[in-house]
Motif scaffolding. Structure first.
Motif, PDB file in Angstrom:
ATOM      1  N   THR A 170     -15.488   1.906   3.410  1.00 33.22           N
ATOM      2  CA  THR A 170     -14.752   1.197   2.360  1.00 33.22           C
ATOM      3  C   THR A 170     -13.889   2.163   1.562  1.00 33.22           C
ATOM      4  N   ILE A 171     -12.617   1.798   1.378  1.00 34.46           N
ATOM      5  CA  ILE A 171     -11.703   2.565   0.536  1.00 34.46           C
ATOM      6  C   ILE A 171     -11.443   1.720  -0.705  1.00 34.46           C
ATOM      7  N   PRO A 172     -12.040   2.076  -1.845  1.00 37.96           N
ATOM      8  CA  PRO A 172     -11.798   1.296  -3.060  1.00 37.96           C
ATOM      9  C   PRO A 172     -10.379   1.524  -3.583  1.00 37.96           C
ATOM     10  N   SER A 173      -9.902   0.592  -4.370  1.00 37.42           N
ATOM     11  CA  SER A 173      -8.518   0.661  -4.856  1.00 37.42           C
ATOM     12  C   SER A 173      -8.242   1.927  -5.657  1.00 37.42           C
ATOM     13  N   GLY A 174      -9.234   2.466  -6.292  1.00 34.05           N
ATOM     14  CA  GLY A 174      -9.004   3.655  -7.109  1.00 34.05           C
ATOM     15  C   GLY A 174      -9.095   4.973  -6.373  1.00 34.05           C
ATOM     16  N   TYR A 175      -9.503   4.993  -5.127  1.00 30.53           N
ATOM     17  CA  TYR A 175      -9.661   6.243  -4.382  1.00 30.53           C
ATOM     18  C   TYR A 175      -8.304   6.795  -3.992  1.00 30.53           C
ATOM     19  N   LEU A 183      -4.179   1.641  -3.164  1.00 31.69           N
ATOM     20  CA  LEU A 183      -4.244   0.182  -3.041  1.00 31.69           C
ATOM     21  C   LEU A 183      -4.097  -0.451  -4.412  1.00 31.69           C
ATOM     22  N   PRO A 184      -3.569  -1.665  -4.492  1.00 37.32           N
ATOM     23  CA  PRO A 184      -3.494  -2.351  -5.778  1.00 37.32           C
ATOM     24  C   PRO A 184      -4.901  -2.597  -6.339  1.00 37.32           C
ATOM     25  N   ARG A 215      -5.360   8.048  18.044  1.00 38.50           N
ATOM     26  CA  ARG A 215      -5.855   6.978  17.181  1.00 38.50           C
ATOM     27  C   ARG A 215      -7.374   6.923  17.270  1.00 38.50           C
ATOM     28  N   ILE A 216      -8.043   6.984  16.135  1.00 36.59           N
ATOM     29  CA  ILE A 216      -9.506   7.046  16.118  1.00 36.59           C
ATOM     30  C   ILE A 216     -10.161   5.884  15.386  1.00 36.59           C
ATOM     31  N   ALA A 217      -9.417   5.186  14.543  1.00 35.98           N
ATOM     32  CA  ALA A 217      -9.985   4.095  13.749  1.00 35.98           C
ATOM     33  C   ALA A 217      -8.857   3.173  13.307  1.00 35.98           C
ATOM     34  N   GLN A 218      -9.234   2.074  12.652  1.00 34.81           N
ATOM     35  CA  GLN A 218      -8.260   1.132  12.111  1.00 34.81           C
ATOM     36  C   GLN A 218      -8.552   0.880  10.647  1.00 34.81           C
ATOM     37  N   ARG A 219      -7.510   0.768   9.853  1.00 31.66           N
ATOM     38  CA  ARG A 219      -7.654   0.458   8.437  1.00 31.66           C
ATOM     39  C   ARG A 219      -7.217  -0.987   8.228  1.00 31.66           C
ATOM     40  N   VAL A 220      -8.098  -1.757   7.602  1.00 31.74           N
ATOM     41  CA  VAL A 220      -7.829  -3.176   7.381  1.00 31.74           C
ATOM     42  C   VAL A 220      -7.953  -3.469   5.892  1.00 31.74           C
ATOM     43  N   GLU A 221      -7.004  -4.180   5.343  1.00 28.30           N
ATOM     44  CA  GLU A 221      -7.083  -4.609   3.950  1.00 28.30           C
ATOM     45  C   GLU A 221      -7.581  -6.047   3.880  1.00 28.30           C
ATOM     46  N   GLN A 222      -7.913  -6.458   2.679  1.00 29.22           N
ATOM     47  CA  GLN A 222      -8.332  -7.841   2.468  1.00 29.22           C
ATOM     48  C   GLN A 222      -7.178  -8.775   2.810  1.00 29.22           C
ATOM     49  N   ALA A 223      -7.513  -9.965   3.243  1.00 31.90           N
ATOM     50  CA  ALA A 223      -6.496 -10.933   3.634  1.00 31.90           C
ATOM     51  C   ALA A 223      -6.896 -12.324   3.186  1.00 31.90           C
ATOM     52  N   VAL A 257       0.850  -1.189   0.000  1.00 34.93           N
ATOM     53  CA  VAL A 257       0.000   0.000   0.000  1.00 34.93           C
ATOM     54  C   VAL A 257       0.889   1.243   0.000  1.00 34.93           C
ATOM     55  N   GLN A 258       0.701   2.103  -0.996  1.00 32.83           N
ATOM     56  CA  GLN A 258       1.426   3.369  -1.038  1.00 32.83           C
ATOM     57  C   GLN A 258       0.664   4.398  -0.212  1.00 32.83           C
ATOM     58  N   VAL A 259       1.387   5.189   0.582  1.00 32.20           N
ATOM     59  CA  VAL A 259       0.785   6.193   1.455  1.00 32.20           C
ATOM     60  C   VAL A 259       1.381   7.557   1.117  1.00 32.20           C
TER      61      VAL A 259
END
Length: 182
Positions: A97-102, A69-70, A126-134, A21-23
């Motif tokens: 949801t954060i889609p790959s193109g956002y 995201l990829p 810290r207010i939330a957590q970001r989780v990717e597919q696994a 994931v690029q940030v």
């Protein structure tokens, strides 16, 4: 593919882990997503503003970050369990949801579910957590970890969590025990 319990896990999901994931920091002081404990699935996201939420009030909190995201993947922004349990802070659209193109700024829509007390959040908390597919594999027993079964705010991170000790299991403070989720 056969899981540890001997069942077929071929169709569950496959692919290389971890997902790259690029940030991009949109603000120079924005904390990067970080994992509280090695091996966690959720990387913590922090707010870039101070906010005081009255009971029932919502806010859109900027994180100062954008990600790439990829293709074919999505990220999911979820509430932090400790903030939810201890002070009633939730997310209006959980999971977000954060889609790959956002490529815009990740913002978190929070709500104070407590009916009596305000919730204060400070810049950098810290207010939330970001989780990717696994990829998942079903097992009979989970391996030991540094975190173990600790959760519900056990890693701290917000001043609101320091207001008291975690209550016994299945106990909800009387002010919040109303039988609904408003």
């Amino acid at each position: 593919m056969v899981g540890a319990a001997g069942e077929d896990v071929t169709d569950i999901a496959s692919g290389p882990l971890p997902v790259p994931v690029q940030v991009q920091r949109l603000h120079p002081d924005a904390p990067l997503p970080s994992y509280a404990v090695d091996g966690d699935a959720g990387a913590d996201l922090c707010t870039m503003v101070d906010v005081r939420l009255q009971p029932g009030e919502r806010a859109l909190l900027p994180t100062g970050l954008a990600i790439a995201l990829p293709a074919g993947y999505a990220g999911f922004v979820q509430p932090r369990s400790g903030l939810a349990w201890r002070v009633g802070l939730g997310m209006v659209n959980a999971p977000g949801t954060i889609p790959s193109g956002y490529r815009g700024e990740i913002k978190v829509i929070v709500v104070n579910h407590d009916r009596e007390n305000a919730v204060e959040l400070r810049r950098g908390e810290r207010i939330a957590q970001r989780v990717e597919q696994a990829r998942f594999e079903v097992v009979d027993r989970l391996p030991e970890s540094a975190r173990g079964a600790a959760g519900y705010g056990s890693t701290g991170g917000a001043a609101a969590l320091s207001t008291g000790d975690l209550l016994a299991a299945d106990t909800v403070p009387a002010a919040n025990n109303r039988g609904d989720d408003r």
